[in-house]
Design an enzyme around this catalytic site. Structure first.
Site: not given
Ligand code: 13P
Length: 250
Positions: A212, A167, A97, A173, A9-11, A233-234
């Site tokens: 994470s 999640e 989010e 994050g 998920n690149w956000k 995510g990250g």
């Molecule tokens: P992180 O891996 O950055 O914690 O994000 C998780 C996330 O929200 C994936 O959708």
């Protein structure tokens, strides 16, 4: 055996130049192993680039959100049928989010989930509790209600062509990951809750862990019996990290 899946998920991150290098790195990096489905979920404007770069690769791709409506006067929205038309296979639905920042209620999430499934997309449905909810001991109630809202609206059979992602909001994050056992406990609970509607569907649906996930913790998380991969995510923004996580699930 359930399908192992790692979705990135690149956000709201990316640029044409950065994405090009990232996508090329992913295509090269995942060529050395199989047994895991890798998915990239990018911002809308970059989907054309993702479509082109991943066209001849096994990497699947999709969006991070969609409208619950099919067409019409909904300025700024993107429908499931548009994503399908464009060749996307997946779409994230109900990310925390979206729920927290953009006010998506469980009803809206359920409508989006059904819209995705009706169009032939695979929704990646996110559920998860906040830190205060975990500390109050109501994690199961919260994720159970989030899941039930979707099953009540779309039917348990809709989960046959969907993916579930647990999640915990406090792990997103933050660098603070749920322990493999904490994650497993919630995954097992979610699967049991689905099994109360259909044991067959519960046995088949892939449940991803998100929060994470990194190369250093992916292996121990994915070794748990009810964790079928990750929503990342990250670490999905670096090709080498994302590919290492995919490899850990393979
Ligand atoms: P992180 O891996 O950055 O914690 O994000 C998780 C996330 O929200 C994936 O959708």
């Amino acid at each position: 055996m359930r399908q192992k899946i790692v979705a990135g998920n690149w956000k709201m991150n990316g640029s044409l130049a950065g994405n090009a290098a990232l996508l090329e790195g992913i295509v090269v990096g995942i060529s050395g192993f199989s047994g895991v489905e890798c998915v990239v979920c990018a911002p809308f404007p970059y989907l054309f680039q993702v479509q082109a770069k991943l066209a001849d690769s096994p990497v699947l791709w999709g969006a991070q959100n969609l409208s619950q409506y099919d067409r019409g006067a909904y300025t700024g929205e993107v429908s499931a049928s548009m994503l399908k038309d464009f060749g996307a296979t997946h779409v994230i639905v109900g990310h925390s989010e979206r729920r927290a920042i953009f006010g998506e209620t469980s009803m809206i999430v359920a409508e989006k989930f059904r819209a995705a499934g009706d169009a032939g997309l695979i929704p990646i449905l996110c559920v998860g509790e906040s830190l205060s909810e975990r500390e109050s001991g109501i994690t199961e109630r919260i994720v159970g209600e989030q899941l039930d809202a979707v099953i009540d609206f779309a039917g348990v059979d809709a989960l046959r062509s969907a993916v579930l992602a647990y999640e915990p909001v406090w792990a997103i994050g933050t660098g603070r990951t749920a322990t493999p056992q904490q994650a497993q406990d919630v995954h097992r609970y979610l699967r049991a809750r689905i099994a109360s509607r259909s044991a067959e569907v519960a046995g088949k649906v892939s449940i991803l862990y998100g929060g994470s996930v990194k190369p250093s913790n992916a292996g121990e998380l994915f070794a748990m019996p009810d964790i079928d991969g990750g929503l990342v995510g990250g670490a999905s923004l670096a090709a080498s990290e994302f590919c290492e996580i995919c490899r850990a699930a393979a």
